[in-house]
Design a protein around this motif. Structure first.
Motif: not given
Length: 163
Positions: A98-116
């Protein structure tokens, strides 16, 4: 059995992930083996595309499924060797991803939930969205499929040697 689906032939899917796929952060996943027979990038593409296809059939958020599915294992260490003081790999790696993904793109709350929460079952954080359930189950399926493909190849190789 194992193997990459023809995701490249699906322009609708490619349009969802193309910007992410061409980042150094995602391409770096090609340097790591996942489940013996594939790179972490190949595994992530399998999870992403299968989740996307299921999402299309179920009328879910295919963009979130494709993108978070691709980013769910965005970490750069060998999980078989690296040990953590603050929790198991199943707990730590989704947070690192999640931390790495947030460095390369904006994430929606749903995308954050999916990853974590994609390791649900091995961790206790209950998925909040149907899409999170899809990626979690598809990730489990792909891991088993990829590992069983590796075992099948080993058995086949041993049979060839013994005959």
């Amino acid at each position: 059995m194992s193997g990459l689906l023809a995701w490249q032939d699906d322009p609708e899917y490619v349009a969802q992930i193309d910007d992410l796929l061409h980042t150094d952060a995602v391409q770096k996943l090609n340097n790591y083996t996942q489940h013996h027979s594939m790179t972490r990038l190949e595994h992530s593409l399998n999870v992403s595309y299968r989740s996307y296809l299921i999402g299309k059939k179920l009328h879910l958020n295919t963009r979130a499924l494709a993108r978070a599915g691709l980013l769910h294992d965005l970490f750069y260490y060998d999980w078989r060797k690296t040990k953590f003081n603050r929790g198991t790999h199943a707990y730590i790696h989704p947070r690192v991803a999640l931390r790495n993904a947030e460095k390369i793109t904006e994430l929606t709350p749903m995308e954050k939930d999916i990853i974590v929460k994609h390791m649900w079952g091995a961790t206790i954080g209950l998925p909040r969205y149907k899409e999170t359930w899809v990626v979690s189950l598809v990730d489990d399926y792909c891991a088993m499929d990829e590992y069983m493909g590796h075992l099948a190849n080993d058995v086949e190789d041993k049979l060839k040697v013994n005959h």
